[in-house]
Scaffold this motif. Structure first.
Motif, short mmCIF file in Angstrom:
data_model
loop_
_atom_site.label_atom_id
_atom_site.label_comp_id
_atom_site.label_asym_id
_atom_site.label_seq_id
_atom_site.Cartn_x
_atom_site.Cartn_y
_atom_site.Cartn_z
N GLY A 17 0.78 -1.23 0.00
CA GLY A 17 0.00 0.00 0.00
C GLY A 17 0.81 1.27 0.00
N LEU A 18 2.13 1.19 0.12
CA LEU A 18 2.94 2.41 0.18
C LEU A 18 3.67 2.67 -1.13
CD1 LEU A 18 3.65 4.58 2.26
CD2 LEU A 18 5.64 3.24 2.89
N LEU A 19 3.67 1.69 -2.00
CA LEU A 19 4.42 1.80 -3.25
C LEU A 19 4.04 3.02 -4.08
CD1 LEU A 19 4.47 -1.86 -4.58
CD2 LEU A 19 6.45 -0.44 -4.20
N TYR A 20 2.78 3.38 -4.08
CA TYR A 20 2.28 4.34 -5.06
C TYR A 20 2.38 5.78 -4.59
CZ TYR A 20 0.92 0.49 -7.99
OH TYR A 20 0.96 -0.61 -8.81
N HIS A 21 3.28 6.07 -3.66
CA HIS A 21 3.51 7.45 -3.24
C HIS A 21 4.05 8.25 -4.43
CE1 HIS A 21 4.12 10.35 0.11
NE2 HIS A 21 4.96 10.88 -0.76
N ARG A 22 3.40 9.36 -4.72
CA ARG A 22 3.68 10.15 -5.93
C ARG A 22 4.40 11.46 -5.61
NH1 ARG A 22 0.41 11.57 -10.81
NH2 ARG A 22 0.21 13.83 -10.97
N LYS A 23 4.18 11.99 -4.42
CA LYS A 23 4.55 13.37 -4.10
C LYS A 23 5.87 13.43 -3.32
CE LYS A 23 0.43 13.92 -2.15
NZ LYS A 23 -0.71 14.60 -1.50
N ASN A 24 6.25 14.64 -2.90
CA ASN A 24 7.39 14.74 -1.99
C ASN A 24 6.91 14.37 -0.59
OD1 ASN A 24 6.11 17.02 -0.94
ND2 ASN A 24 7.82 18.41 -1.31
N THR A 25 7.68 14.66 0.44
CA THR A 25 7.32 14.19 1.78
C THR A 25 6.97 15.33 2.73
OG1 THR A 25 9.65 14.16 2.48
CG2 THR A 25 8.76 12.14 1.52
N ASN A 26 6.60 16.47 2.20
CA ASN A 26 6.23 17.63 3.03
C ASN A 26 4.93 17.33 3.78
OD1 ASN A 26 5.46 20.08 4.10
ND2 ASN A 26 5.85 21.25 2.23
N ILE A 27 5.03 17.20 5.11
CA ILE A 27 3.85 16.87 5.92
C ILE A 27 3.18 18.10 6.51
CG2 ILE A 27 4.75 14.59 6.52
CD1 ILE A 27 5.54 15.76 9.25
N THR A 28 3.70 19.29 6.20
CA THR A 28 3.20 20.52 6.82
C THR A 28 1.70 20.68 6.64
OG1 THR A 28 5.32 21.56 6.36
CG2 THR A 28 3.50 23.01 6.95
N ASN A 29 1.23 20.41 5.43
CA ASN A 29 -0.19 20.58 5.14
C ASN A 29 -0.92 19.25 5.05
OD1 ASN A 29 -0.21 23.62 4.52
ND2 ASN A 29 1.43 22.85 3.21
N GLY A 30 -0.28 18.20 5.55
CA GLY A 30 -0.84 16.87 5.39
C GLY A 30 -1.41 16.26 6.65
N ILE A 31 -1.75 17.07 7.63
CA ILE A 31 -2.34 16.54 8.86
C ILE A 31 -3.68 15.88 8.52
CG2 ILE A 31 -3.25 17.12 11.13
CD1 ILE A 31 -1.27 19.44 11.21
N GLY A 32 -3.82 14.64 8.92
CA GLY A 32 -5.04 13.92 8.61
C GLY A 32 -4.91 12.98 7.43
N CYS A 33 -3.83 13.10 6.65
CA CYS A 33 -3.61 12.16 5.56
C CYS A 33 -3.22 10.80 6.14
CB CYS A 33 -2.51 12.66 4.63
SG CYS A 33 -2.84 14.26 3.87
N THR A 34 -3.55 9.74 5.42
CA THR A 34 -3.30 8.41 5.94
C THR A 34 -1.82 8.08 5.94
OG1 THR A 34 -3.57 7.44 3.75
CG2 THR A 34 -5.53 7.57 5.14
N PHE A 35 -1.42 7.27 6.89
CA PHE A 35 -0.07 6.71 6.91
C PHE A 35 -0.15 5.31 7.50
CE2 PHE A 35 4.13 5.70 8.40
CZ PHE A 35 4.92 6.14 7.35
N PRO A 36 0.41 4.28 6.83
CA PRO A 36 1.11 4.39 5.55
C PRO A 36 0.22 4.93 4.43
CG PRO A 36 1.49 2.25 6.56
CD PRO A 36 0.39 2.91 7.34
N SER A 37 0.86 5.55 3.47
CA SER A 37 0.13 6.19 2.38
C SER A 37 -0.57 5.16 1.51
CB SER A 37 1.10 6.98 1.50
OG SER A 37 1.78 7.95 2.25
N SER A 38 -1.67 5.57 0.92
CA SER A 38 -2.30 4.81 -0.15
C SER A 38 -2.19 5.64 -1.42
CB SER A 38 -3.77 4.52 0.18
OG SER A 38 -4.52 5.72 0.16
#
Length: 587
Positions: free
Chosen positions: A255-276
């Motif tokens: 489920g983590l393979l398809y990460h597309r973006k950079n790793t900036n978490i500043t605006n990513g509060i609430g996004c799933t981890f591990p990423s889908s």
């Protein structure tokens, strides 16, 4: 009465049975796809049908992770969470699950990644080794830092590195602005810029860049075309423009393979981890460019795959990339949207992506053609003649804004392209973002010649692709005695450049046209220039030539007045006829 109805009921029952049988057979004819509107329990890869362009644009504008678009069949390939499935179904879209590729999406990351692909540290080690092995023609330039590196408290992050390939002992005549952080580097030659892996999951792209580096460095001095390119052009290659994201893919599990973006978490509060695939933190760097930022085809939701960031060029990776290219290329286009870059504009950029077998050029933000559409289409068609991909304006795939190629053309006027490497046919085992490593040989066979042609065309990418190709250059003998004559032959072909009759051919010895060399005419072997393909030749008397290696540069022109790129050949002048002497010595 009941007896009269019995045959009718039997007929209806038979008809219903036949209908159900036909329906079952039609579903069996699509073995890899389940036709359903039932909400799946886990993330899936889905085919989302659309009727109009507006339907597709709605999908891209709302940040869905679109992998590919099948325009003829009118569906988009989209990674969907259960919630996203519900939203699209409620909006009236018809969805179907692709079981085989949903399973592929959920497979283990390391099994897919370590089949031969280099991890982040190995990519950087390859660059270091290349500079150590080829110090006179390569130079490693640190052009910035990744988000992790500039952000304290997290992972170490990476230097952003680009490999410069050129013979620094030979200078050119047209200076570029230069890099403020590297005043020791002076750019005066036509430049081809190749970048890979701005989307971290597209692991095919660094491999293509790595093989192109190997072609140039290992072929220098032995391959005449590679040698003249490295001597007379600049070639800059970024193997990974998103190393933090690439590291996530490298270390990923299910489920983590398809990460597309950079790793900036500043605006990513609430996004799933591990990423889908459809929900992960970071900023899509190929929606973060400062040209036409924040419009159609990007999202303002931080967890979406196409999140464009809080502001234009907000990310350190994008800031560094724009600063780098602004120093390497002169601004050759006016400030207005419809301004045309001059036909003699120098410089070319290709951003490698995967997948769908496409060659794309600006614009992605509008259906309107840019002012250099004809020239970009000509070169795009030429690339397609090598790799067999579909060549089209970017928006024909789907709408995008804030992309690298739109920025490079819109801001600097240089010829800018995206290659989407890998088949879009889901039945093909080399499809997807993570094809088996053995697929790379096929990808390179198709795209290596296209990249070499790009490097050859960088001097005048809006002009040279309209002229004929120079093919099959040979000399009558690789070694000749001083004072004797030799014959240079070549094939001049305009068949994939307009199919005009060839009108003229010429060559230069050692000093090409751009260094004020003297052109020497070549003749058609059949006596007349009147065909789109001509065999040409010239006899060279070596009297007065210095002993050692010489380079001939051959070029053809069609009846429309277009000159094509040059192709080179080596010849060696010696005191003795080594062609005859070497066999005698062996005997």
């Amino acid at each position: 009465m009941s007896n009269a109805r019995a045959p009718r009921r039997a007929f209806l029952a038979l008809a219903l049975s036949l209908f159900l049988f036909a329906l079952a057979m039609s579903l069996l004819a699509l073995p890899s796809t389940i036709q359903a509107q039932t909400v799946p329990e886990k993330p899936v890869v889905a085919h989302v049908a659309f009727d109009e362009k507006a339907d597709l644009q709605w999908i891209t504008d709302h940040g869905y992770d679109v992998w590919a678009v099948e325009q003829k069949e009118r569906y988009a390939v989209v990674a969907l969470s259960p919630a996203e499935w519900r939203t699209l179904a409620a909006a009236g879209y018809t969805l179907s699950i692709d079981e085989a590729h949903t399973a592929r999406m959920q497979r283990s990351g390391p099994d897919a990644f370590y089949g031969g692909y280099l991890n982040a540290e190995e990519l950087y080690a390859f660059l270091d080794e290349t500079v150590t092995t080829h110090p006179t023609i390569t130079q490693l330039v640190d052009y910035g830092d990744s988000w992790e590196k500039v952000t304290p408290g997290g992972n170490a992050g990476y230097d952003l590195q680009v490999l410069r390939i050129t013979n620094r002992a030979i200078s050119g005549t047209v200076p570029a602005p230069g890099l403020a952080y590297r005043p020791d580097i002076t750019i005066t030659k036509p430049l081809f810029f190749l970048m890979s892996n701005i989307h971290s999951r597209e692991i095919t792209t660094p491999e293509m860049g790595r093989r192109f580096i190997a072609l140039l460095t290992e072929g220098y001095g032995s391959d005449p075309d590679v040698t003249w390119l490295v001597d007379n052009h600049e070639i800059w290659i970024v193997l990974t423009a998103n190393p933090d994201g690439y590291k996530i893919v490298e270390n990923s599990g299910n489920g983590l393979l398809y990460h597309r973006k950079n790793t900036n978490i500043t605006n990513g509060i609430g996004c799933t981890f591990p990423s889908s695939s459809s929900n992960h933190y970071g900023v899509d760097l190929n929606r973060n460019a400062s040209f036409r930022w924040g419009g159609t085809g990007s999202s303002d939701k931080p967890c979406d795959a196409t999140y464009h960031g809080p502001s234009a060029a907000s990310e350190p990776e994008e800031q560094a990339l724009e600063s780098l290219m602004s120093g390497l290329f002169n601004d050759q286009r006016g400030p207005l949207t419809d301004d045309m870059a001059p036909l003699d504009t120098s410089g070319l950029m290709i951003s490698l992506h995967s997948y769908s077998d496409l060659v794309l050029w600006p614009w992605g933000w509008t259906d309107r053609r840019n002012a250099n559409f004809a020239q970009l289409a000509q070169l795009g068609s030429k690339f397609s003649s090598y790799n067999g991909y579909t060549a089209q304006q970017s928006i024909a795939l789907y709408p995008t804004t804030g992309t690298t190629d739109d920025w490079a053309y819109g801001t600097l006027g240089i010829a800018s392209y995206t290659f989407e490497i890998g088949p879009g046919d889901w039945a093909d085992p080399c499809s997807d973002f993570f094809p088996p490593y053995e697929c790379q040989d096929m990808f390179w066979e198709l795209n290596g010649p296209a990249l070499l042609y790009a490097a050859k065309s960088a001097r005048a990418p809006y002009q040279l692709p309209s002229g004929p190709d120079t093919l099959s250059v040979t000399v009558s003998a690789p070694f000749v005695m001083s004072g004797s004559s030799m014959v240079i032959t070549a094939q001049i072909s305009d068949t994939s450049n307009g199919n005009q009759p060839v009108a003229e051919a010429r060559y230069w010895l050692d000093t090409p046209e751009w260094n004020a060399g003297t052109a020497i005419p070549m003749s058609a072997t059949d006596g007349t220039f009147d065909s789109p393909t001509e065999q040409v030749q010239a006899t060279l008397n070596t009297s007065g030539l210095q002993l050692g290696r010489h380079t001939s540069f051959i070029q053809g022109r069609d009846t429309s007045g277009h000159w094509g790129p040059v192709t080179a050949a080596f010849l060696e002048v010696s005191e003795t006829n080594e062609t005859l002497l070497l066999p005698l010595l062996r005997h």
